[in-house]
Enzyme design. Sequence first.
Site, short mmCIF file in Angstrom:
data_model
loop_
_atom_site.label_atom_id
_atom_site.label_comp_id
_atom_site.label_asym_id
_atom_site.label_seq_id
_atom_site.Cartn_x
_atom_site.Cartn_y
_atom_site.Cartn_z
N LYS A 192 -2.60 -1.83 11.25
CA LYS A 192 -2.13 -2.79 10.24
C LYS A 192 -0.83 -3.41 10.74
O LYS A 192 0.13 -2.70 11.01
CB LYS A 192 -1.89 -2.08 8.91
CG LYS A 192 -1.13 -2.93 7.86
CD LYS A 192 -0.91 -2.19 6.53
CE LYS A 192 -0.01 -2.98 5.57
NZ LYS A 192 0.23 -2.28 4.28
N ASP B 4 5.88 -7.63 4.08
CA ASP B 4 5.05 -7.48 2.88
C ASP B 4 5.92 -7.65 1.64
O ASP B 4 6.56 -6.72 1.17
CB ASP B 4 4.40 -6.08 2.89
CG ASP B 4 3.51 -5.86 1.66
OD1 ASP B 4 3.20 -6.86 0.96
OD2 ASP B 4 3.11 -4.70 1.43
N LYS C 39 6.73 -7.52 -5.07
CA LYS C 39 7.41 -6.23 -5.17
C LYS C 39 8.79 -6.41 -5.82
O LYS C 39 9.38 -7.48 -5.73
CB LYS C 39 7.63 -5.65 -3.75
CG LYS C 39 6.38 -5.18 -3.06
CD LYS C 39 6.71 -4.66 -1.66
CE LYS C 39 5.47 -4.14 -0.95
NZ LYS C 39 4.83 -2.99 -1.60
N ASP D 137 6.22 -2.89 7.82
CA ASP D 137 4.85 -2.72 7.36
C ASP D 137 3.83 -3.02 8.47
O ASP D 137 2.64 -3.10 8.23
CB ASP D 137 4.61 -3.62 6.14
CG ASP D 137 3.50 -3.09 5.23
OD1 ASP D 137 3.17 -1.89 5.32
OD2 ASP D 137 2.97 -3.90 4.45
N ASP E 20 -0.67 -7.09 -3.55
CA ASP E 20 0.17 -6.16 -2.80
C ASP E 20 -0.66 -5.06 -2.13
O ASP E 20 -0.15 -4.31 -1.30
CB ASP E 20 1.22 -5.56 -3.74
CG ASP E 20 2.37 -4.90 -2.98
OD1 ASP E 20 2.47 -5.11 -1.76
OD2 ASP E 20 3.16 -4.18 -3.63
N GLU F 92 -2.61 -5.29 0.27
CA GLU F 92 -3.07 -6.23 1.29
C GLU F 92 -3.51 -5.55 2.59
O GLU F 92 -4.33 -6.08 3.32
CB GLU F 92 -1.97 -7.26 1.57
CG GLU F 92 -0.92 -6.85 2.60
CD GLU F 92 -0.06 -5.65 2.18
OE1 GLU F 92 -0.03 -5.35 0.97
OE2 GLU F 92 0.55 -5.02 3.05
N ARG G 32 -5.33 -2.97 3.21
CA ARG G 32 -6.76 -2.63 3.27
C ARG G 32 -7.62 -3.88 3.48
O ARG G 32 -8.70 -3.80 4.04
CB ARG G 32 -7.15 -1.87 1.99
CG ARG G 32 -7.00 -2.65 0.72
CD ARG G 32 -6.95 -1.78 -0.52
NE ARG G 32 -5.67 -1.09 -0.67
CZ ARG G 32 -5.40 -0.23 -1.65
NH1 ARG G 32 -6.30 0.05 -2.57
NH2 ARG G 32 -4.21 0.35 -1.72
N1 BES Z 1 2.97 -1.65 2.55
C1 BES Z 1 2.73 -1.11 1.27
C2 BES Z 1 2.77 0.42 1.23
C3 BES Z 1 4.11 1.08 1.52
C4 BES Z 1 4.94 1.41 0.48
C5 BES Z 1 4.47 1.40 2.79
C6 BES Z 1 6.14 2.05 0.73
C7 BES Z 1 5.67 2.04 3.04
C8 BES Z 1 6.51 2.36 2.01
C9 BES Z 1 1.36 -1.54 0.78
O1 BES Z 1 0.95 -2.78 1.21
C10 BES Z 1 1.43 -1.60 -0.70
O2 BES Z 1 2.14 -2.41 -1.20
N2 BES Z 1 0.67 -0.71 -1.37
C11 BES Z 1 0.69 -0.65 -2.78
C12 BES Z 1 -0.74 -0.52 -3.25
C13 BES Z 1 -0.91 -0.66 -4.74
C14 BES Z 1 -0.66 -2.09 -5.15
C15 BES Z 1 -2.30 -0.24 -5.09
C16 BES Z 1 1.51 0.57 -3.21
O3 BES Z 1 1.38 1.61 -2.56
O4 BES Z 1 2.27 0.46 -4.15
ZN ZN Z 2 1.75 -3.45 2.98
MN MN Z 3 1.61 -4.33 -0.08
#
Ligand code: BES
Ligand code: ZN
Ligand code: MN
Length: 485
Positions: free
Chosen positions: A251, A256, A263, A274, A333, A335, A337
Amino acid sequence: MKISFAAPVLPASGALVLTIAKGGVLDGMAAEADHATSGALSKAIAASHFDGEAKATLEVVAPPGLNVDRVLLVGSGEGLDVRLAEDIGGTVYTALATSGSESGVLFWPLAESAAAAGLGAALASYRFDKYRTQLQDKEKPTLAELTIASSDFEAAHKSYERDGARIVEAVAFARDFVSEPGNVLYPETYAEGLRDLESVGVSVEVFDHAALEELKMATLLGVAQGSAREARVVVMHWSGADGPPIVLVGKGVTFDTGGISIKPSSGMEEMKWDMGGSAAVAGAMRAIAGRKAAANVVGIVGLVENMPSATAQRPGDVVTSYSGQTVEVINTDAEGRLVLADLLAYVIERFKPHAVVDLATLTGAMVMALAHEYAGMFSNDDKLAASLVAAGEAVDEKLWRFPLHNTYDKMLKSQIADMKNIGPREAGAITAAQFLKRFVGNVPWAHLDIAGTAWTDKARPTVPKGATGYGVRLLDRLVRDVYES
Ligand code: BES
Ligand code: ZN
Ligand code: MN
């Protein structure tokens, strides 16, 4: 910093570093140095809590009777293995880095782990100072060379040049990408940077926006569509052997924001890293090619920036993935996946791989579960999972396995499409993995959620604060142990 290997001879300048086993007894060279300094070392030990515990240090500055700036005693504890050797090497580097000494000689007690001590020191010496124009002299490293003194120094030197130095380069290659801010590193510049792999014999293929549209990588392009920066997909191929390849997928979200599902602003700057999964893949390709591994390895990374804008993907949008399956994007968010889904389906169709391993800073839920100690692993193949766990233990990039199960599928049901891109709050890391599973079919596959391990706010012996390069050594080790003929 230069790492060298030499016969054990007392230095006439710089730092003298001696390992002391648990118990704090001075023997061999340490006893000689103690004698030469009229007992300064044993007095220092008696006046301190130093008892040779692994990685503990005690510094004796300018002792009389020796022509050195300082003697550094470092604990080697009990059971000095290769992993501990790396940590002690890193600890020694950090203790000397800004000490004022320009060189150091580390007397190493075991021939077989001398190269590992050098590797640990070199990994610890990583810095990312390119934007710091006002560093004080005392903040700058003084140590320019660390010599590992060992009886079989020729073998250690050979092993270090063949393996260790290649790993150091590869980890630094990954850490540099992860450290760069989002205004400097974005898909186009990142893809350009990856071209550097051609210098070690990796073939590098870059797909631009038009090529990705042609390929119909729509879930990946949907993430990128809000950004002024075009997406890129980069395929890296090291063909050191024939037969089906192992494919590494990363990824690479260069920033992000969350997109329209934006966010919170606090801490958002962290989302420059990210792209840590993609950097691990790039670093692993460098390590594998660097030592000319007899293995067929493909790396692929999806590089996008996730931004909110008038052209951004909306919650509720339905996109058709490369695989033909449709996805309702409930949360922009989630994204990572969407990026991985297209990459996974594509590499499986194109390369008919032996196995696929993806790495991604995928979910905050993974950080909640494991903090920063282990990365989470999900796999449909017990053998691959076991190999990954073993590789992770060997290089201290540890993995903890989580379940995949059809029972989680109902959490991804959509009213309008084949699936939605998020589940409920519970089991967020598992539903993300379960989503990915729909794009890999029956190919042996493992997904590593490295959200908690790609970056660190606390230095460890071989990992300075900041970008860790987590995954480079793990993947290199996996290929070495399992896929190299
Ligand atoms: N890049 C983030 C995940 C992340 C969070 C990585 C904190 C490192 C530190 C990912 O793209 C994301 O935003 N995931 C969301 C998914 C949710 C919307 C289902 C998350 O984990 O909050
Ligand atoms: Zn992300
Ligand atoms: Mn995200």
